[in-house]
Scaffold this motif. Structure first.
Motif, short mmCIF file in Angstrom:
data_model
loop_
_atom_site.label_atom_id
_atom_site.label_comp_id
_atom_site.label_asym_id
_atom_site.label_seq_id
_atom_site.Cartn_x
_atom_site.Cartn_y
_atom_site.Cartn_z
N GLY A 82 0.82 -1.20 0.00
CA GLY A 82 0.00 0.00 0.00
C GLY A 82 0.85 1.25 0.00
O GLY A 82 1.74 1.43 -0.84
N THR A 83 0.61 2.13 0.94
CA THR A 83 1.40 3.36 1.07
C THR A 83 2.37 3.27 2.25
O THR A 83 2.60 4.24 2.97
CB THR A 83 0.46 4.57 1.26
N TYR A 84 2.94 2.10 2.43
CA TYR A 84 3.93 1.91 3.50
C TYR A 84 5.21 1.33 2.91
O TYR A 84 5.18 0.30 2.22
CB TYR A 84 3.38 0.97 4.59
N ARG A 85 6.33 2.01 3.18
CA ARG A 85 7.65 1.56 2.73
C ARG A 85 8.61 1.67 3.91
O ARG A 85 9.05 2.76 4.28
CB ARG A 85 8.17 2.43 1.57
N LEU A 86 8.90 0.52 4.52
CA LEU A 86 9.78 0.49 5.68
C LEU A 86 10.99 -0.36 5.37
O LEU A 86 10.87 -1.44 4.78
CB LEU A 86 9.06 -0.06 6.92
N ASP B 287 -1.10 4.68 12.81
CA ASP B 287 -1.33 6.07 13.19
C ASP B 287 -1.20 7.02 11.99
O ASP B 287 -1.71 8.14 12.04
CB ASP B 287 -0.32 6.49 14.27
N PHE B 288 -0.49 6.57 10.97
CA PHE B 288 -0.35 7.35 9.75
C PHE B 288 -0.90 6.55 8.58
O PHE B 288 -0.80 5.31 8.56
CB PHE B 288 1.13 7.70 9.50
N GLU B 289 -1.41 7.25 7.60
CA GLU B 289 -1.94 6.58 6.42
C GLU B 289 -0.85 6.25 5.42
O GLU B 289 -1.09 5.48 4.46
CB GLU B 289 -3.02 7.45 5.76
N LEU C 83 4.18 9.83 7.58
CA LEU C 83 5.40 9.85 8.37
C LEU C 83 6.58 9.58 7.43
O LEU C 83 6.59 8.58 6.71
CB LEU C 83 5.37 8.79 9.47
N ILE C 84 7.56 10.47 7.44
CA ILE C 84 8.77 10.31 6.64
C ILE C 84 9.95 10.16 7.59
O ILE C 84 10.16 11.00 8.48
CB ILE C 84 8.99 11.52 5.71
#
Length: 774
Positions: free
Chosen positions: A204-208, A265-267, A331-332
């Motif tokens: 999705g919109t998560y890159r860790l 907590d963040f989209e 969150l960046i």
């Protein structure tokens, strides 16, 4: 090295410090990149050699000469001082030797690769940006020392072929080489686009990024402070996690990113790192996991996170990014921001408008000033060191009596730096002498981590040193098969070396739940140290890279091969690329078998099992191959593995293969059992059902065999056009009716079979089967 990336850099004329770092990290030469340890232009010989390289690069489309890197070994040794040449002098040298006006530029940067700052020069050769304009080569206009072997002669055409400068005999040869180079660059561009993501979480919109810890030890108050800083005050959007190198800033920021990811907590979350070296209290080592280079790169990453194609212009990038950040709580996380030679990044972050819903965590060795909320990461105190040692000792499975005095000694020797403490424990596990480990950390002339690496290295076996050095050539964590191939050692020795490296905490083993395959990774600082040891093994790096490249090319999924086997993939539910490779390797192995190349077939089936060690299909095909070679023991072993790993779609294949192995052993009842299981997995497979009926008949189960043939006849009789399967089922039921003494029913089936043959000419090839029954 990616040719498409270098071609883009040449097209853009990139002479930045980051460009130099990328070129050095390529660790190899190509048509657009040449390394030289030194550059002297005083003699005609040296001037001619340099000019040939420049003209060749110009005809190739431009490129870079990097001065300060050893040729062939690609070790960045640097220069003691700047080169005494500017762009005008270089152009004069070229004009004198060729009569050509070629645009070149030179920039010199300082880098630390050997501890002390050293100079590196980048000479950029400009050429036409459009490929079609390269088709008109620059020819030498006049003679220069023509009677000498090194001289240049009027009309000469120079070109880059791989890592060499060559003289061409014709423009046609130039066309051919340009076609080949452009094709490879295009292929690299495609492979770059299809390369694996650097992110451990990519959904999705998560890159860790990958965690570099198993458990985050203690620091509860610090974690609460960071979470509060991010969430409590909407007026604060930049949180600066700062502290000395090795203190755990990156780990804390990573923990926070995963915490917010778990809590949603963040989209959107984007985590990037600019880490290229790791600084401890006593030394510097290089990292190879960098994902942040410039403002343009950051903006592109944010846009890609939201599925937006980045525009070309910088202002357009900024505008589009701000639009997204104004509507998405994001969150960046930017790790090691101070190592990026681009002050525009922090300016852009600091200038985010009030409408932005973004929060930014940066890690740095220092406070950046401005609007940031500082979170200071201190060294571990006595109590935190005790907790850290206790947890890490458990993870390392070492028996270290933890006394207050001992904790004080460790904390003092390691300066409270978690990474230094972890390596100290690793040395203790290896040597069994804590005083020796503490003495290594306290070495007066050696930085903490370098001294720890060196001492651990010195007590490793030759195989462990070899494997750790080879690991440094990989961009992503390799599996044991690739490591064995690169290091060129047997699997048994590799396993022993990896175990030793794991025991010394130099290597970590990860088993991927999707396919059960293990990969081996090291901290970037470890790989940097290991890379420096490659030169100690004569020819190791070149040979290892060549073997890995050959294997990678063989493993590459060619589109035409994939298309050939789409039906197989769909039938057996094969989705993972690794298993697809296994399927294709099995098919290649079958082809070699038919050609009589049994050694090649053995190797291909072995590679298939290495690539897809959990694939029921691969082990079933391996069992079939071993059965064909009359190696019954191996066939049994592989068939059992296939059955144990069978899925709904592969069960029929696995157990039918097992049945064939049982038949070769004359195990009638084992064959019946295997075919019953095969039919359970594939109840609509009439071929398997027929095989089960035959097996039951041979095992003396005549009535059940008749029932199975009757099931087939019932299904096939309902078809508009009868098939050969119906005829064969009638034949085998006739045989079993007669065996059971049911003569009348046998005669009825025989009459039905004859009628089918009379009315349906397409069944005539099977007529002899029925004739045999009369």
């Amino acid at each position: 090295m990616n040719l498409a990336t270098i071609e883009r850099m040449v097209r853009d004329g990139d002479l930045s410090l980051d460009a130099l770092k990328y070129l050095i990290d390529c660790r190899g030469e190509c048509e657009w990149l040449d390394f030289k340890q030194l550059l002297r232009l005083e003699s005609d010989y040296d001037a001619a050699a340099f000019t040939k390289d420049v003209v060749a690069m110009k005809n190739t489309g431009g490129g870079y000469l990097v001065i300060g890197v050893q040729d062939k070994t690609w070790v960045p040794v640097g220069l003691n001082s700047e080169l005494p040449y500017d762009a005008k002098l270089l152009r004069d040298k070229i004009r004198r030797a060729t009569g050509l006006e070629i645009s070149v530029d030179i920039v010199q940067h300082q880098l630390r690769y050997t501890g002390e700052p050293r100079w590196f020069a980048v000479i950029f050769v400009r050429a036409a940006a459009k490929r079609r304009k390269r088709r008109t080569p620059s020819l030498v206009k006049h003679d220069f020392q023509p009677k000498e072997s090194y001289g240049l002669r009027r009309g000469d055409i120079y070109f880059r072929r791989g890592d060499s400068t060559v003289r061409l005999d014709s423009a046609e040869e130039l066309e051919e080489l340009l076609d080949d180079l452009e094709e490879r660059a295009d292929q690299d561009s495609l492979e770059r686009e299809q390369s694996k993501t650097p992110f451990a979480v990519d959904t999705g919109t998560y890159r860790l990024l990958e965690k570099d810890f198993q458990y985050f030890v203690g620091r509860d108050q610090l974690r609460e402070q960071l979470i509060s800083a991010v969430t409590k005050d909407p007026r604060i959007w930049i949180i600066n996690v700062h502290g000395p190198g090795g203190v755990g800033k990156s780990a804390l920021a990573t923990w926070a990113a995963y915490h917010f990811y778990d809590q949603r907590d963040f989209e959107a979350i984007l985590q990037l790192t600019a880490k290229e070296t790791v600084l401890t209290s006593g030394g510097i080592s290089r990292s190879q996991t960098r994902t942040l280079y410039s403002l343009e790169g950051l903006l592109d990453q944010i846009l890609l996170l939201f599925g937006e194609e980045p525009p070309a212009a910088l202002d357009d990038k900024k505008h589009t990014v701000l639009e997204w950040l104004s509507v998405w709580p994001t969150l960046i996380v930017l790790d090691n921001l101070e190592t990026v030679d681009d002050g525009r990044i922090i300016s852009f972050i600091q200038d985010l408008p009030p409408t932005s819903q973004a929060k930014v965590i940066i890690t740095s060795r220092r406070k950046t000033g401005g609007w940031e909320y500082p979170v200071t990461v201190p060294e571990l105190n006595h109590e935190e060191t005790r907790d850290f040692v206790a947890v890490k000792s458990g993870e390392l499975r070492i028996d270290l009596p933890i006394t207050e005095r001992r904790i004080s000694e460790i904390n003092k020797a390691c300066g409270g730096l978690p990474l230094a403490i972890q390596w100290t424990l690793g040395r203790y596990k290896l040597r069994g002498d804590l005083n020796d480990a503490l003495g290594a950390v306290q070495g007066e002339d050696s930085p903490v981590l370098e001294f720890s690496f060196r001492n651990i290295w010195d007590v490793l076996s030759a195989d462990a040193k070899l494997v750790l050095s080879v690991m440094s050539i990989f961009d992503t964590p390799p599996g044991d098969h690739l490591l064995a191939l690169a290091a060129e050692i047997p699997r048994e020795r590799l396993d022993s070396a990896l175990h030793e490296l794991e025991e010394a905490t130099l290597v970590s083993r990860q088993v991927h739940p999707a396919d059960g395959q293990a990969t081996y990774s090291s901290l970037p600082i470890t790989l940097s140290f290991a890379a420096n040891q490659l030169a100690r093994f004569s020819g190791l790096e070149t040979g290892a890279r060549r073997r890995v490249q050959q294997y990678t090319q063989q493993m590459e999924l060619k589109s035409w091969e994939v298309e050939r086997f789409v039906g197989v993939f769909e039938r057996y539910g094969i989705q993972a690329d690794s298993e697809k490779r296994g399927v294709i390797l099995c098919r290649r192995g079958e082809s070699e078998t038919f050609s009589g190349n049994m050694d090649a077939a053995d190797a291909l089936f072995q590679q298939a099992r290495d690539v897809a060690p959990t694939s029921a299909y691969v082990f079933a095909m391996s069992a079939s191959y071993e059965l064909a070679r009359n190696r019954i023991g191996q066939a049994i072993k592989f068939a059992d593995v296939a059955c144990a790993r069978a899925s709904r779609l592969t069960g029929g294949l696995a157990y039918s293969t097992k049945a064939r192995v049982c038949d070769a052993q004359r195990d009638k009842f084992g064959r019946v059992h295997a075919l019953r299981r095969a039919v359970e997995f594939s109840p609509a497979d009439l071929v398997l059902l027929h095989q089960l009926g035959v097996a039951l008949s041979r095992a003396g189960e005549t009535n059940e065999a008749i029932a199975k043939f009757t099931e087939i006849i019932t299904v096939e009789s309902a078809r508009d056009v009868p098939s050969e399967t119906l005829l064969m089922a009638l034949k085998t039921r006739i045989i079993n009716y007669r065996r059971a003494g049911l003569t009348q029913r046998a005669q009825e089936d025989l009459a039905l079979a004859k009628d089918l043959l009379a009315r349906h000419p397409h069944l005539s090839p099977q007529a002899h089967h029925i004739a045999e029954l009369e």
